[in-house]
Design an enzyme around this catalytic site. Structure first.
Site, PDB file in Angstrom:
ATOM      1  N   ARG A 223       0.861  -1.209   0.000  1.00 47.71           N
ATOM      2  CA  ARG A 223       0.000   0.000   0.000  1.00 47.71           C
ATOM      3  C   ARG A 223       0.884   1.242   0.000  1.00 47.71           C
ATOM      4  NH1 ARG A 223      -3.876  -0.506   4.854  1.00 47.71           N
ATOM      5  NH2 ARG A 223      -5.234  -1.859   3.656  1.00 47.71           N
TER       6      ARG A 223
ATOM      7  N   ARG B  63      -2.227   6.042   9.951  1.00 53.12           N
ATOM      8  CA  ARG B  63      -2.227   5.621   8.546  1.00 53.12           C
ATOM      9  C   ARG B  63      -2.217   6.816   7.593  1.00 53.12           C
ATOM     10  NH1 ARG B  63      -4.324   0.263   8.171  1.00 53.12           N
ATOM     11  NH2 ARG B  63      -3.555  -0.881   9.970  1.00 53.12           N
TER      12      ARG B  63
ATOM     13  N   LYS C 176      -4.371   0.382  14.968  1.00 51.79           N
ATOM     14  CA  LYS C 176      -4.314   1.339  13.854  1.00 51.79           C
ATOM     15  C   LYS C 176      -4.986   2.655  14.251  1.00 51.79           C
ATOM     16  CE  LYS C 176      -6.603  -1.258  10.870  1.00 51.79           C
ATOM     17  NZ  LYS C 176      -7.574  -1.801   9.894  1.00 51.79           N
TER      18      LYS C 176
ATOM     19  N   LYS D 123      -6.439   6.502  12.455  1.00 56.83           N
ATOM     20  CA  LYS D 123      -6.767   7.104  11.156  1.00 56.83           C
ATOM     21  C   LYS D 123      -7.126   8.585  11.299  1.00 56.83           C
ATOM     22  CE  LYS D 123      -8.221   2.780   9.119  1.00 56.83           C
ATOM     23  NZ  LYS D 123      -9.314   1.982   8.535  1.00 56.83           N
TER      24      LYS D 123
ATOM     25  N   CYS E  10     -15.693  -3.080  -0.630  1.00 49.50           N
ATOM     26  CA  CYS E  10     -14.294  -3.321  -0.245  1.00 49.50           C
ATOM     27  C   CYS E  10     -13.695  -4.348  -1.204  1.00 49.50           C
ATOM     28  CB  CYS E  10     -14.218  -3.826   1.189  1.00 49.50           C
ATOM     29  SG  CYS E  10     -14.837  -5.510   1.361  1.00 49.50           S
TER      30      CYS E  10
ATOM     31  N   CYS F  74      -8.219 -10.827  -0.016  1.00 48.55           N
ATOM     32  CA  CYS F  74      -8.316 -10.517   1.416  1.00 48.55           C
ATOM     33  C   CYS F  74      -8.443 -11.794   2.242  1.00 48.55           C
ATOM     34  CB  CYS F  74      -9.518  -9.613   1.687  1.00 48.55           C
ATOM     35  SG  CYS F  74      -9.609  -9.236   3.448  1.00 48.55           S
TER      36      CYS F  74
ATOM     37  N   CYS G  42     -16.796  -8.422   5.294  1.00 49.60           N
ATOM     38  CA  CYS G  42     -16.789  -8.947   6.665  1.00 49.60           C
ATOM     39  C   CYS G  42     -17.003  -7.770   7.609  1.00 49.60           C
ATOM     40  CB  CYS G  42     -15.473  -9.680   6.960  1.00 49.60           C
ATOM     41  SG  CYS G  42     -14.104  -8.602   7.410  1.00 49.60           S
TER      42      CYS G  42
ATOM     43  N   CYS H 184     -14.356  -2.439   5.946  1.00 48.16           N
ATOM     44  CA  CYS H 184     -13.536  -1.596   5.068  1.00 48.16           C
ATOM     45  C   CYS H 184     -14.365  -0.840   4.031  1.00 48.16           C
ATOM     46  CB  CYS H 184     -12.497  -2.446   4.353  1.00 48.16           C
ATOM     47  SG  CYS H 184     -11.454  -3.392   5.466  1.00 48.16           S
TER      48      CYS H 184
HETATM   49 FE1  SRM Z   1      -9.469  -2.337   5.839  1.00 49.48          FE
HETATM   50  C1  SRM Z   1      -8.000  -5.010   7.275  1.00 49.48           C
HETATM   51  C2  SRM Z   1      -8.651  -3.438   2.779  1.00 49.48           C
HETATM   52  C3  SRM Z   1     -10.283   0.688   4.550  1.00 49.48           C
HETATM   53  C4  SRM Z   1     -11.179  -1.603   8.713  1.00 49.48           C
HETATM   54  N1  SRM Z   1      -8.451  -3.936   5.164  1.00 49.48           N
HETATM   55  C5  SRM Z   1      -7.888  -4.918   5.931  1.00 49.48           C
HETATM   56  C6  SRM Z   1      -7.028  -5.853   5.064  1.00 49.48           C
HETATM   57  C7  SRM Z   1      -5.633  -5.334   5.062  1.00 49.48           C
HETATM   58  C8  SRM Z   1      -7.088  -7.355   5.473  1.00 49.48           C
HETATM   59  C9  SRM Z   1      -6.022  -7.861   6.415  1.00 49.48           C
HETATM   60  O1  SRM Z   1      -5.868  -7.329   7.540  1.00 49.48           O
HETATM   61  O2  SRM Z   1      -5.325  -8.792   6.047  1.00 49.48           O
HETATM   62  C10 SRM Z   1      -7.740  -5.652   3.696  1.00 49.48           C
HETATM   63  C11 SRM Z   1      -6.895  -5.935   2.475  1.00 49.48           C
HETATM   64  C12 SRM Z   1      -7.733  -6.473   1.350  1.00 49.48           C
HETATM   65  C13 SRM Z   1      -6.995  -6.556   0.074  1.00 49.48           C
HETATM   66  O3  SRM Z   1      -6.744  -7.676  -0.398  1.00 49.48           O
HETATM   67  O4  SRM Z   1      -6.672  -5.520  -0.507  1.00 49.48           O
HETATM   68  C14 SRM Z   1      -8.302  -4.256   3.857  1.00 49.48           C
HETATM   69  N2  SRM Z   1      -9.345  -1.505   4.035  1.00 49.48           N
HETATM   70  C15 SRM Z   1      -9.068  -2.140   2.872  1.00 49.48           C
HETATM   71  C16 SRM Z   1      -9.282  -1.235   1.686  1.00 49.48           C
HETATM   72  C17 SRM Z   1      -8.337  -1.514   0.523  1.00 49.48           C
HETATM   73  C18 SRM Z   1     -10.752  -1.314   1.242  1.00 49.48           C
HETATM   74  C19 SRM Z   1     -11.075  -0.719  -0.105  1.00 49.48           C
HETATM   75  O5  SRM Z   1     -11.774  -1.433  -0.815  1.00 49.48           O
HETATM   76  O6  SRM Z   1     -10.690   0.400  -0.431  1.00 49.48           O
HETATM   77  C20 SRM Z   1      -9.095   0.124   2.372  1.00 49.48           C
HETATM   78  C21 SRM Z   1      -7.651   0.533   2.441  1.00 49.48           C
HETATM   79  C22 SRM Z   1      -7.492   1.873   3.036  1.00 49.48           C
HETATM   80  C23 SRM Z   1      -6.102   2.421   2.983  1.00 49.48           C
HETATM   81  O7  SRM Z   1      -5.677   2.863   1.915  1.00 49.48           O
HETATM   82  O8  SRM Z   1      -5.465   2.454   4.044  1.00 49.48           O
HETATM   83  C24 SRM Z   1      -9.587  -0.212   3.774  1.00 49.48           C
HETATM   84  N3  SRM Z   1     -10.478  -0.713   6.542  1.00 49.48           N
HETATM   85  C25 SRM Z   1     -10.832   0.378   5.791  1.00 49.48           C
HETATM   86  C26 SRM Z   1     -11.858   1.118   6.460  1.00 49.48           C
HETATM   87  C27 SRM Z   1     -12.555   2.351   5.915  1.00 49.48           C
HETATM   88  C28 SRM Z   1     -11.836   3.613   6.241  1.00 49.48           C
HETATM   89  O9  SRM Z   1     -10.831   3.613   6.962  1.00 49.48           O
HETATM   90  O10 SRM Z   1     -12.320   4.648   5.787  1.00 49.48           O
HETATM   91  C29 SRM Z   1     -12.131   0.460   7.659  1.00 49.48           C
HETATM   92  C30 SRM Z   1     -13.219   0.823   8.693  1.00 49.48           C
HETATM   93  C31 SRM Z   1     -12.897   2.024   9.485  1.00 49.48           C
HETATM   94  C32 SRM Z   1     -12.215   1.657  10.771  1.00 49.48           C
HETATM   95  O11 SRM Z   1     -11.009   1.510  10.760  1.00 49.48           O
HETATM   96  O12 SRM Z   1     -12.938   1.478  11.758  1.00 49.48           O
HETATM   97  C33 SRM Z   1     -11.239  -0.686   7.701  1.00 49.48           C
HETATM   98  N4  SRM Z   1      -9.528  -3.137   7.704  1.00 49.48           N
HETATM   99  C34 SRM Z   1     -10.332  -2.718   8.730  1.00 49.48           C
HETATM  100  C35 SRM Z   1     -10.169  -3.621   9.854  1.00 49.48           C
HETATM  101  C36 SRM Z   1     -10.866  -3.520  11.229  1.00 49.48           C
HETATM  102  C37 SRM Z   1     -10.143  -2.596  12.147  1.00 49.48           C
HETATM  103  C38 SRM Z   1     -10.677  -2.612  13.555  1.00 49.48           C
HETATM  104  O13 SRM Z   1     -10.834  -1.513  14.115  1.00 49.48           O
HETATM  105  O14 SRM Z   1     -10.935  -3.688  14.096  1.00 49.48           O
HETATM  106  C39 SRM Z   1      -9.251  -4.615   9.437  1.00 49.48           C
HETATM  107  C40 SRM Z   1      -8.736  -5.815  10.266  1.00 49.48           C
HETATM  108  C41 SRM Z   1      -7.795  -5.419  11.340  1.00 49.48           C
HETATM  109  O15 SRM Z   1      -7.239  -4.327  11.373  1.00 49.48           O
HETATM  110  O16 SRM Z   1      -7.592  -6.276  12.206  1.00 49.48           O
HETATM  111  C42 SRM Z   1      -8.879  -4.283   8.078  1.00 49.48           C
HETATM  112 FE1  SF4 Z   2     -11.325  -7.809   3.737  1.00 47.08          FE
HETATM  113 FE2  SF4 Z   2     -13.293  -7.611   5.474  1.00 47.08          FE
HETATM  114 FE3  SF4 Z   2     -11.885  -5.468   4.827  1.00 47.08          FE
HETATM  115 FE4  SF4 Z   2     -13.516  -6.465   3.046  1.00 47.08          FE
HETATM  116  S1  SF4 Z   2     -14.137  -5.635   5.040  1.00 47.08           S
HETATM  117  S2  SF4 Z   2     -11.403  -5.881   2.655  1.00 47.08           S
HETATM  118  S3  SF4 Z   2     -13.419  -8.613   3.478  1.00 47.08           S
HETATM  119  S4  SF4 Z   2     -11.118  -7.201   5.898  1.00 47.08           S
END
Ligand code: SRM
Ligand code: SF4
Length: 563
Positions: free
Chosen positions: A74, A144, A207, A209, A427, A433, A472, A476
């Protein structure tokens, strides 16, 4: 603070020698494509996640093969701005050296490259460095990529707000030399000569943000974020920011101690206090966040545990700044304005709708090649939006026709896309993922088509609602700020949430759980029919509340899980 033992992630951060671990040694092991032990987690702080292609996982298992390990990398882009030269470099690497040959624009204005093999990791970091870019702190327990409202069109405040986003990003970066040493062959330093004055040597509990947003746009979706600076201006001059703390969307199925939460208004500060306030919020969360249970470690839980007033007073004390009453502002929109717009500076900006931010040449459309062609002639810059779209920004009048011709040639302008499709997001989910439970990005086109058909049936094609699918409950896809949100349960099954609003200031409520996609669509069909017949002038999310279909979520830590 909890008396429970610290989570294992705390041990690995502490023992990591400021994020070095044994990553350099691991890189030399060419027998496995993956990373061992703690390095599997530590590479995240360097902007990478180990993955494998889940579509072929079982087949490889049958053949007794190790999963085909690659990393997703990323790229850090505060405010989502990329130059054409940078784009060209990234594009070439994606085409020549990644398994999927795609560029994925994320909803946090970053770029993801999926499918980087181990031997290509060091070269890609070196390439980024040569382009003036890096992947630092785009993952892991750190601050981030910092978002900034992407649209330069409507506001004189944009340039200055963007500069603040960059400064915040730099100020909160890890200071360890580990990244330079491991990936850029930088000179080795003894880690006891180094320190992490802001993040702490054990980094953050989870994390973190941050956004900078320019009302009336809420494209960055502030309530998904731990820390938000809402730009306030007088006569088009930036005076300061309202600060909102403790938003976040993730939850865990079946665990009522987890919930999405809106950020709390702390008050207004002058712009010269931004870095002190950012550092203070981060440091309070660093010191007070729960390091025993990662599910309850984010700022939103810390705020609820210690109380928002206590948290705010501590921030004031550490920053040496008093918050005053927030200045009035209003959000009216979260979407992107697709097409050409003349900016306040008279330059032209072309916003392209990129379905789920995915650029690839694997289909007949060749959109990725199209952006690469545009990068060859474009004299302005590119801006990634938090809706996963791309703006070709700062185009001179004289260059407009040539850019448009390329965009048309490479299928980057599609006038048939409906307003509803533009208001929809998914997402990444399968196949990359590892946490995915249900399809999202790959399911959206078909589901969108069916929703469009429902709207057409009721003569509502000019209407739209914010619709989001997330594979899930990590959320995201920001379904927890949608008017209609689908949250994956299992392949082909989702929870249906209703009643968010169009500007992203209300969390939706669970309406039906664990439903097959076909049942969700039938339910939506019925609801859209009643919306069309009863009150088509009200937004769909508001209609769901007004018609009593769901009760509004008022303070999610208390009422999100109640019926
Ligand atoms: Fe996310 C984890 C993709 C925005 C909450 N997110 C992941 C991972 C890295 C899976 C992993 O941990 O192995 C995903 C990678 C998938 C892939 O194959 O690309 C993933 N998240 C994404 C992206 C690419 C979604 C998208 O379609 O655009 C976004 C990347 C953002 C970036 O450039 O940094 C992305 N993730 C978000 C958001 C939305 C936002 O921030 O606006 C959230 C919800 C907001 C929040 O943080 O509460 C989000 N992602 C998570 C979480 C849950 C965090 C938590 O508080 O528990 C995880 C899992 C974790 O961190 O344990 C996660
Ligand atoms: Fe993966 Fe769940 Fe985030 Fe979608 S919402 S990218 S399935 S971790």
């Amino acid at each position: 603070m909890s008396k429970n033992p610290l989570s294992d992630n705390e041990r690995l951060k502490r023992e990591s020698n400021l994020l070095r671990g044994t990553i350099s040694e691991d890189l030399k092991d060419t027998l496995s494509g993956g990373f061992k032990g703690d390095n599997f987690q530590l590479i995240r702080f360097h902007g990478m996640y180990q993955q494998d292609n889940r579509d072929i996982r079982q087949e490889r298992q049958k053949q007794k093969l190790e999963p085909l390990h690659t990393v997703m990398l990323r790229i850090r882009l505060p405010g989502g701005i990329v130059t054409p030269q940078q784009w060209a470099g990234i594009d070439r690497f994606a085409s020549e050296h990644t398994e999927y040959a795609s560029i994925r624009i994320t909803n946090r204005q970053a770029i993801q490259l999926h499918g980087v093999l181990k031997h290509n990791i060091k070269p890609v970091h070196q390439l980024l460095n040569s382009l003036g870019l890096d992947a630092r702190a785009t993952a892991g327990d750190v601050n981030r990529n910092v978002l900034c409202t992407s649209n330069p069109v409507e506001s004189q405040l944009h340039q200055e707000a963007y500069e603040w986003a960059k400064k915040i990003s730099e100020h909160l970066l890890p200071r360890t030399r580990a990244y330079a040493e491991i990936w850029l062959d930088g000179e080795k330093v003894q880690s006891d000569e180094e320190n992490e004055p802001v993040l702490g040597n054990n980094y953050l509990p989870r994390k973190f943000k941050t956004t900078v947003v320019i009302p009336p746009q809420n494209d960055v979706d502030i309530h998904a974020n731990d820390l938000n600076f809402v730009a306030i201006g007088d006569d088009n001059t930036l005076t300061g920011f309202n600060v909102l703390v403790g938003g976040g969307l993730a939850m865990t199925h079946g665990d009522e101690t987890t919930w999405p939460r809106l950020a709390t208004d702390f008050g207004f500060v002058k712009k010269e206090n931004v870095l002190a306030v950012a550092e203070a919020v981060v440091s309070v969360q660093r010191d007070w966040g729960d390091r025993t249970n990662r599910r309850n470690a984010k700022t939103k839980y810390t705020l609820e545990r210690v109380g928002t007033d206590t948290f705010k007073r501590e921030v004031e004390e550490r920053a040496g700044v008093k918050f005053v009453t927030s200045r009035p502002f209003e959000f009216t929109d979260r979407g992107d304005r697709i097409g050409w717009v003349a900016g306040v500076d008279n330059a032209w900006h072309l916003t392209l709708f990129i379905p789920s931010g995915r650029l690839t040449d694997d289909d007949s459309l060749n959109r990725k090649a199209g952006i690469a062609e545009i990068a060859k002639v474009h004299k302005g810059d590119f801006r990634l939006t938090p809706n996963q779209n791309l703006i070709i920004a700062n185009v001179a009048d004289a260059d407009k026709a040539a850019i448009e011709a390329l965009a048309i040639k490479y299928n980057l302008i599609d006038t048939t896309v409906t307003v509803q499709r533009k208001a929809s997001m998914a997402c990444v989910s399968f196949p990359t993922c590892p946490l995915a439970m249900a399809e999202a990005e790959r399911a959206l086109p078909d589901i969108s088509q069916q929703i469009d058909a429902m709207l057409a049936k009721h003569d509502m094609l000019d209407k739209s609602f914010v619709f989001r699918i997330t594979g899930c409950p990590n959320g995201c896809g920001r379904a927890m700020l949608a008017e209609v949100g689908l949250v994956g349960r299992a392949v082909g099954r989702y929870d249906l949430y209703l009643g968010g609003n169009s500007n992203g200031t209300r969390i939706p409520r669970l309406y039906k759980t664990n439903q097959p996609t076909s049942d969700i669509l039938s339910t939506l069909d019925e609801l859209i029919a009643s919306w069309a017949s009863q009150n088509r002038e009200t937004g769909f999310g508001d209609y769901c509340i007004e018609a009593g279909i769901v009760k509004p979520v008022v303070h999610s830590p208390v009422d999100f899980h109640s019926a």
